[in-house]
Scaffold this motif. Structure first.
Motif, PDB file in Angstrom:
ATOM      1  N   ILE A   1       0.833  -1.214   0.000  1.00 17.97           N
ATOM      2  CA  ILE A   1       0.000   0.000   0.000  1.00 17.97           C
ATOM      3  C   ILE A   1       0.867   1.264   0.000  1.00 17.97           C
ATOM      4  CG2 ILE A   1      -2.011  -1.070   1.085  1.00 17.97           C
ATOM      5  CD1 ILE A   1      -1.043   0.000   3.766  1.00 17.97           C
ATOM      6  N   ALA A   2       2.119   1.148  -0.421  1.00 11.87           N
ATOM      7  CA  ALA A   2       3.047   2.276  -0.350  1.00 11.87           C
ATOM      8  C   ALA A   2       2.607   3.453  -1.211  1.00 11.87           C
ATOM      9  CB  ALA A   2       4.451   1.816  -0.759  1.00 11.87           C
ATOM     10  N   LYS A   3       2.037   3.156  -2.374  1.00  8.65           N
ATOM     11  CA  LYS A   3       1.627   4.247  -3.260  1.00  8.65           C
ATOM     12  C   LYS A   3       0.572   5.121  -2.596  1.00  8.65           C
ATOM     13  CE  LYS A   3       0.234   5.116  -8.033  1.00  8.65           C
ATOM     14  NZ  LYS A   3      -0.099   4.504  -9.345  1.00  8.65           N
ATOM     15  N   LYS A   4      -0.387   4.472  -1.945  1.00 12.47           N
ATOM     16  CA  LYS A   4      -1.442   5.200  -1.252  1.00 12.47           C
ATOM     17  C   LYS A   4      -0.882   5.983  -0.073  1.00 12.47           C
ATOM     18  CE  LYS A   4      -5.588   4.407   1.533  1.00 12.47           C
ATOM     19  NZ  LYS A   4      -6.523   3.388   2.076  1.00 12.47           N
ATOM     20  N   VAL A   5       0.004   5.342   0.702  1.00 10.62           N
ATOM     21  CA  VAL A   5       0.545   5.974   1.909  1.00 10.62           C
ATOM     22  C   VAL A   5       1.453   7.142   1.549  1.00 10.62           C
ATOM     23  CG1 VAL A   5       1.998   5.609   3.939  1.00 10.62           C
ATOM     24  CG2 VAL A   5       0.342   3.863   3.262  1.00 10.62           C
TER      25      VAL A   5
END
Length: 378
Positions: free
Chosen positions: A305-309
């Motif tokens: 979920i790095a892109k969202k975070v």
């Protein structure tokens, strides 16, 4: 079931009788063939019953193995941690967390481990022309913990710096290094006492039983295809048989019981993931200190979920009038994906499937770190 040779002889006899000109003889032989046909149908129905019995027994055997494992692996430890969110940075290595969740290393594990090395300033990323980049080793590999040392040796081999082109070379050497990295990481993770040891042994015995059952089923399938007339329900029956133990193995795979410590850590990391997913919902005052955010992105990379975070973090930094250059973290996911793609293609283009299952490709959610280097941000 009608055996192929019997069916062939019967069909041949019918065709021969049908062309007879002697009607009396033709009627007599037709009556005899009808008796043979009735017997064949009766035998076929009888054989069909036997096949259904075998299928039911296999299914019951599978369910017995699953039930015995499920009963054995039934939770002994009540989850004492029931908070929705958890914000503390835990001491586990990212490879340990991967073993806790999946009992293996996955592509996001590899990405997160590289990010951790860059975040800790043990390796440095430098952007070159277009899609080209350079990695520099900033520490002695022998001074690093086992997992980090193996990963650094995999990336750099015997060099102090490598380019993206270098990472696409020396496939055989890199393949052996990544296998060692995976093997040692899982070995270390097993010593973390996340899972019950006895349960592991019981699951291994179940795997052995199901494997033998699957082999017997496949042999039965091949024998039937070679000796019997091939009709639809026969194909369905014998093709489905080997899949029962395979499906049972998939179910049993996740049955290993966590220890009290493993249960506590598991739900804390689940709470960390929820916190990261809801990062944008918190007000600025309730968020942890900014210098911890790069570590959170390591977790976010592992959870995919790095892109969202990173998007939420960037918005928060803008709202707080903080320049992201002040952080170790920078917001450039594509750089990590480029490293992952280069290392993946070099290590698995000629590798075996035994290791390929653990790293199923380096695409998907990622994040990246860097900053404070002459080569620009990563």
């Amino acid at each position: 079931m009608i055996e192929y040779r019997t069916y062939y002889f019967y069909s041949t006899a019918v065709s021969k009788v049908n062309i007879l000109t002697n009607q009396s003889l033709k009627r007599e032989l037709s009556l005899r063939l009808n008796i043979v046909k009735e017997k064949l149908i009766k035998d076929e129905k009888k054989q069909m019953k036997y096949e259904m019995i075998v299928l039911v027994l296999i299914a019951l055997f599978d369910m017995l193995i699953i039930f015995s494992n499920k009963k054995y692996t039934k939770k002994k430890y009540a989850n004492k941690f029931n908070n929705k969110y958890f914000r503390d940075i835990l001491d586990d290595k990212i490879e340990d967390v991967s073993y806790l969740f999946y009992k293996e290393l996955r592509s996001n594990t590899f990405k997160a481990a590289i990010l951790e090395l860059i975040r800790a300033k043990k390796i440095q990323y430098e952007k070159m022309d277009k899609d080209e980049f350079k990695l520099k080793l900033l520490v002695d590999p022998e001074s690093l913990p086992t997992n980090e040392s193996n990963l650094v040796k995999y990336l750099f081999l015997d060099k102090k710096e490598v380019t993206s082109k270098d990472l696409a070379k020396n496939e055989s050497k890199r393949y052996s290094k990544i296998r060692k990295y995976r093997k040692d990481a899982i070995k270390e993770a097993k010593n973390k006492n996340y899972f019950e040891t006895k349960c592991d042994k019981k699951v291994s015995r179940a795997y052995f039983s199901l494997t033998m059952l699957m082999i017997i089923s496949i042999i039965g399938l091949l024998y039937t295809l070679c000796t019997h007339h091939f009709i639809f329900y026969t194909w369905i029956f014998y093709f489905f048989m080997p899949y029962l133990p395979i499906m049972s193995m998939i179910v049993i795979h996740d049955m290993n019981e966590r220890t009290a410590y493993g249960e506590d850590q598991f739900f804390k990391y689940k709470a960390i993931k929820r916190f990261l997913n809801d990062f944008g919902k918190f007000d600025d005052k309730s968020l942890p200190e900014v210098h911890l955010w790069d570590k959170y992105l390591v977790y976010a990379t592992f959870f995919g979920i790095a892109k969202k975070v990173e998007k939420e973090m960037k918005l928060r930094l803008e709202n707080m009038n903080i320049d992201d250059d002040l952080l170790v973290t920078s917001f450039n996911i594509s750089a990590l994906d480029t490293i992952s793609s280069a290392t993946y293609s070099s290590s698995y283009s000629g590798g075996s499937s035994s290791s390929g299952s653990s790293f199923s490709g380096f695409s998907g959610g990622g994040g990246s770190f860097g900053g404070g280097t002459s080569g620009g941000r990563f």
